[in-house]
Design a protein around this motif. Structure first.
Motif, PDB file in Angstrom:
ATOM      1  N   ARG A   1      11.914 -17.680  20.196  1.00  0.00           N
ATOM      2  CA  ARG A   1      10.932 -18.434  20.989  1.00  0.00           C
ATOM      3  C   ARG A   1      11.523 -19.772  21.409  1.00  0.00           C
ATOM      4  O   ARG A   1      12.042 -20.517  20.597  1.00  0.00           O
ATOM      5  N   ASP A   2      11.395 -20.093  22.713  1.00  0.00           N
ATOM      6  CA  ASP A   2      11.886 -21.361  23.278  1.00  0.00           C
ATOM      7  C   ASP A   2      13.355 -21.597  22.936  1.00  0.00           C
ATOM      8  O   ASP A   2      13.796 -22.730  22.733  1.00  0.00           O
TER       9      ASP A   2
ATOM     10  N   ALA B   1       7.684 -15.017  15.353  1.00  0.00           N
ATOM     11  CA  ALA B   1       7.670 -14.727  16.776  1.00  0.00           C
ATOM     12  C   ALA B   1       6.244 -14.634  17.272  1.00  0.00           C
ATOM     13  O   ALA B   1       5.363 -14.164  16.574  1.00  0.00           O
ATOM     14  N   PRO B   2       5.938 -15.089  18.484  1.00  0.00           N
ATOM     15  CA  PRO B   2       4.560 -15.059  18.989  1.00  0.00           C
ATOM     16  C   PRO B   2       4.076 -13.642  19.180  1.00  0.00           C
ATOM     17  O   PRO B   2       4.834 -12.752  19.523  1.00  0.00           O
TER      18      PRO B   2
END
Length: 699
Positions: free
Chosen positions: A652-653, A676-677
């Motif tokens: 992420r990002d 993780a989203p």
């Protein structure tokens, strides 16, 4: 080559050779002693039962003699029975008994009852149970003894001894003498053994007619021991439930001249076990003490002997391995802290812990073995009797259950009509099922329930249904937890294999040795990360420990040279997917620095620092090389660059910034350090894993 054994093994073998035969002999003797105690206990019960059977027979024979004497008297023939009444009272008053005379022809009519006043109005005829005894005397023309009866005039529990009056070959009248069962029980109590032992006399119908203890409550009761099959009751002794609760060991005898009557002498099961278990446990304890003493002595002797032997071996190794021209080491003067002795201590501690764990396990099993027991009326299915554990399982008081509720009132609505009590009554056999109990607080409790039917002797009609409940809620929850854990393990294993597969596919295969080294390095990095995650039960990995594991060769040991790598940053625990990425990232950077960067020349150093942004859940990791060769930007994107980009971009990002300077290479990596989203706690596999083909440039 002949196999050799250590001196310690020889000493232990000597101890075993001495102790094992003694233990076998002692165990055999202990078992025989326990068997003899059991046999003596059983013989005592049998002898007591035989003696008390003779006593009851003699007591009833006294009433037989009185009844027969009264029946043979000419005074019983006339219409005026006043003289007979006085004589009968004089015979029966010392026994607390009374006499009843019935006219048998042309109809049955009561003529006299010494238990009533002389001018009292008598009942016209006998009750049904008394009538059965009169009929037996009339038919056999011999003295007959009835089963348990409640006296119609006195209201006392009795049995009737009926003697026929025979004149001119015909039975004209029957003289009945009442046996007061309370008095019979008191006399039985006076002759029965003391302590917890009790004796009980049952008539041909199985009901208690005399008991040495608690007879006030139990006369006329059908005892639970009657449910024991006749094959078991015919043994020397048998085990069954007692009428006043608990388990007991019974020995029974038939009473002569009283068809169907039996007497049992019982001892509570605890007393029976104590009679033979106590000496057995004493002998076992002595044997165990002897074993422990022998082992301790052997360990002490072995330690005293092996310490100098081990010291000599170490000294010999030191002499053999010393470099040339070096002075021969001096032999040790004091020998302490021997590894073998520590192992023995650890083994002893493990054995004690194992024994304690087994004792706790046994205690837990023993405690949870207490089951809920309930007795249900077969006709109405209403609860007749419940125990404390049953009330605890169903969450209701005894007063609420007994006489009011049925099994369907306690179970989940979907289980109604299928309770073990209902099924057992319908099928007339033992039933065992698992179901749900609905407690008053709406809480569901899973139980294993079994039920068996108590049938009436002769007719086979169901009388009672015995139900046993065991709470299995924890077992069901444990099964669900195991299934969840298995799924989690499967998920983690697939994820780890996916990461390894991606590393394999992304590694160039131009040279076999280089390919093998690269794969070995990446898998080793993943293995170190996996170990950290496993220690933390996959809740995350400490970033400091993760970086130290990858740069361990370049960190200075205590008292060693200056470190080639320096670490700085706040405490931070990263999620599993982020930990795997950081591990491979650091491995690629360290490999590149060792081949081409600061770690490839003397004096070169690497600084690794990190910062955390808790609000955004981001990690900023900086890699800075100093005092190394000048760094130049590559003309094309290499394999290491592609690996780092793919690993970081999968997070992420995730982003990577590289800088090439005259004093060395530096890199700044930004990425999320949490889950993780979309799937908390579930790592996202890198591109090319989970069965997807890796990109062509990775090949």
């Amino acid at each position: 080559m002949r196999r050799s054994f250590s001196l310690r093994l020889h000493l232990m073998g000597l101890v075993a050779a001495v102790l094992v035969p003694s233990l076998i002999a002692g165990g055999t003797a202990a078992w025989r002693l326990a068997s003899s105690y059991r046999e003596a206990f059983e013989e005592r019960l049998q002898d007591t039962a035989s003696a008390l059977a003779l006593f009851v027979e003699s007591e009833i024979e006294t009433y037989r003699t009185i009844a027969n004497s009264l029946a043979l008297s000419p005074m019983v023939e006339g219409e005026d029975l006043s003289a007979f009444r006085e004589w009968a009272r004089s015979l029966t008053a010392p026994l607390g008994s009374w006499v009843v005379v019935h006219e048998m022809q042309p109809t049955i009519r009561r003529l006299l009852n010494t238990a009533t006043a002389d001018d009292a109005v008598l009942a016209t005829g006998p009750g049904p149970l008394t009538f059965r005894a009169l009929g037996q005397a009339l038919e056999t023309r011999r003295v007959a003894v009835s089963d348990f009866i409640i006296g119609g005039v006195t209201g006392r529990p009795i049995v009737v001894v009926a003697a026929p009056v025979i004149r001119n070959g015909e039975v004209t009248r029957i003289v009945s003498v009442a046996v007061d069962l309370v008095r019979l029980s008191e006399r039985l109590h006076a002759r029965a053994p003391g302590g917890e032992t009790f004796a009980s006399v049952a008539d041909s119908g199985g009901r208690i007619v005399a008991r040495s203890r608690n007879y006030e409550q139990l006369l006329g009761v059908l005892p639970p021991s009657r449910a024991v099959p006749e094959t078991a009751r015919s043994q020397r002794v048998f085990e069954a439930a007692a009428s006043d609760g608990g388990r007991a060991i019974f020995s029974g005898q038939h009473i002569a001249n009283l068809p169907g009557w039996t007497i049992v002498v019982a001892e509570p099961h605890a007393g029976y076990r104590a009679s033979w278990l106590t000496p057995l446990l004493t002998l076992i304890a002595g044997g165990l003490a002897a074993v422990l003493l022998g082992v301790a002595a052997a360990a002490w002797v072995a330690n005293r002997i092996t310490r100098p032997v081990q010291a000599m071996m170490r000294h010999a190794d030191a002499v053999a391995d010393r470099p040339d021209r070096e002075e021969r080491p001096s032999p040790p003067a004091i020998i302490t802290g021997v590894l073998e002795f520590e192992r023995l201590q650890h083994a002893t501690e493990r054995a004690e812990m194992a024994l304690e764990a087994r004792a706790l396990e046994y205690q837990a099993i023993f405690d949870t073995a207490a089951a809920g027991v309930a007795e249900v009326d077969a006709a109405t299915l209403r609860y007749v009797r419940v125990n404390r554990r049953f009330c605890e399982i169903v969450g209701r008081e005894e007063a609420e259950l007994v006489g009011h509720l049925v099994p369907d009132d306690l179970v989940h609505p979907e289980d109604r009509g299928r309770t073990p009590a209902t099924l057992a009554r319908r099928k007339r056999r033992a039933i065992q099922v698992e179901g749900r109990v609905m407690r008053p607080d709406r809480k569901l409790t899973w139980v294993r329930a079994s039920a068996s039917v108590i049938l009436e002797r002769g007719t086979g009609r169901p009388l009672r249904i015995l139900t046993i409940l065991q709470d299995i809620t924890e077992r069901r929850q444990a099964e669900e937890a195991r299934a969840l854990l298995a799924g989690e393990v499967d998920h983690r294993a697939k994820n780890a294999l996916a990461v390894v597969l991606a590393a394999v596919r992304l590694t160039p295969k131009t040279e076999v040795e280089a390919y093998a080294r690269a794969i070995e390095g990446r898998v080793a990095a993943l293995a170190r990360t996996h170990a950290l995650l496993a220690d933390a039960r996959w809740t995350g990995a400490d970033l400091q420990a993760l970086v130290e594991g990858e740069l361990a060769p370049f960190l200075a040991p205590s008292g060693g040279p200056q470190p080639r790598a320096r670490l700085s940053g706040p405490p931070l625990v990263v999620a599993a997917e982020a930990a795997q990425t950081i591990s491979l990232l650091l491995h690629e950077l360290a490999t590149n620095a060792t081949k081409y960067g600061a770690l490839s020349v003397p004096g070169g150093t690497v600084e690794v620092s990190w910062e955390r942004d808790d609000a955004a859940g981001l990690l900023c990791l900086r890699w800075t090389e100093r005092n190394g060769p000048p760094a130049e930007a590559p003309k094309r994107q290499g394999f290491g660059t592609r690996v780092i980009n793919r690993l970081v971009e999968a997070q992420r990002d995730g982003s990577v910034e590289r800088h090439w300077a005259a004093d060395g290479f530096s890199c700044v990596v930004t990425m999320g350090f949490g889950s993780a989203p979309g799937k908390p706690g579930t790592p996202r596999p890198p591109q090319g894993s989970e069965g997807q083909k890796a990109p062509a440039d990775a090949e």
